[in-house]
Scaffold this active site. Sequence first.
Site, short mmCIF file in Angstrom:
data_model
loop_
_atom_site.label_atom_id
_atom_site.label_comp_id
_atom_site.label_asym_id
_atom_site.label_seq_id
_atom_site.Cartn_x
_atom_site.Cartn_y
_atom_site.Cartn_z
N GLU A 15 -2.92 10.63 -3.43
CA GLU A 15 -2.07 9.26 -4.13
C GLU A 15 -1.83 8.44 -3.03
OE1 GLU A 15 -0.98 13.32 -6.19
OE2 GLU A 15 -1.13 12.42 -4.02
N HIS B 253 -2.00 12.04 1.89
CA HIS B 253 -2.03 12.34 0.50
C HIS B 253 -2.92 11.84 -0.31
CE1 HIS B 253 1.66 15.62 0.63
NE2 HIS B 253 0.91 15.53 1.83
N CYS C 145 4.62 11.68 -2.68
CA CYS C 145 3.50 10.67 -3.43
C CYS C 145 4.32 10.26 -4.73
CB CYS C 145 2.40 11.72 -3.73
SG CYS C 145 1.52 12.09 -2.43
N CYS D 209 3.49 15.43 -5.48
CA CYS D 209 4.46 15.95 -4.77
C CYS D 209 5.58 14.86 -4.47
CB CYS D 209 4.10 16.29 -3.27
SG CYS D 209 3.75 14.87 -2.23
#
Length: 157
Positions: free
Chosen positions: A56, A54, A87, A84
């Site tokens: 991040e 992801h 993250c 999320c």
Amino acid sequence: MSDHETFMRQAIALSRIHMSANAGGPFGAVIVAEGKVVGEGWNKVTSTNDPTAHAEVVAIRDACTRLARFDLRGCVLYTSCEPCPMCLSATYWARIDKVYYANEQADAAAINFDDAFLYRQLALPRERRSLVCEQILRDEALEVFREWNVKPDKTPY
């Protein structure tokens, strides 16, 4: 225009550029220390076949590599979408000071990136979660923990 807006626009630009290039979903992030970008990330899930890639997490990895440290105290994360659970957890583990986000969870859910299921699962007791987790060989694993606890040359974190 504030520095916060400038850095957020960089995160949004990363999301657009790499989404358009089919690197992954429409997410981008930058990490800033002392007014300078020290980490960049965009969603690379589909381009690297890595479900943890992801924006991040990629930005955290980049910042840690560039700064040659695993502790990002003093840093700020700018991300194009509210993190999320994975993250957000990575952000806590990295010790990042603050997070600025643009889109929120509901916006992501509206385009089929819905992490509400994960939040609900994490709130449940282990035995009620949909992912079955069974404990085995705890005594053997505890031996390693005991060794770590007395290891004189460990790097604590």
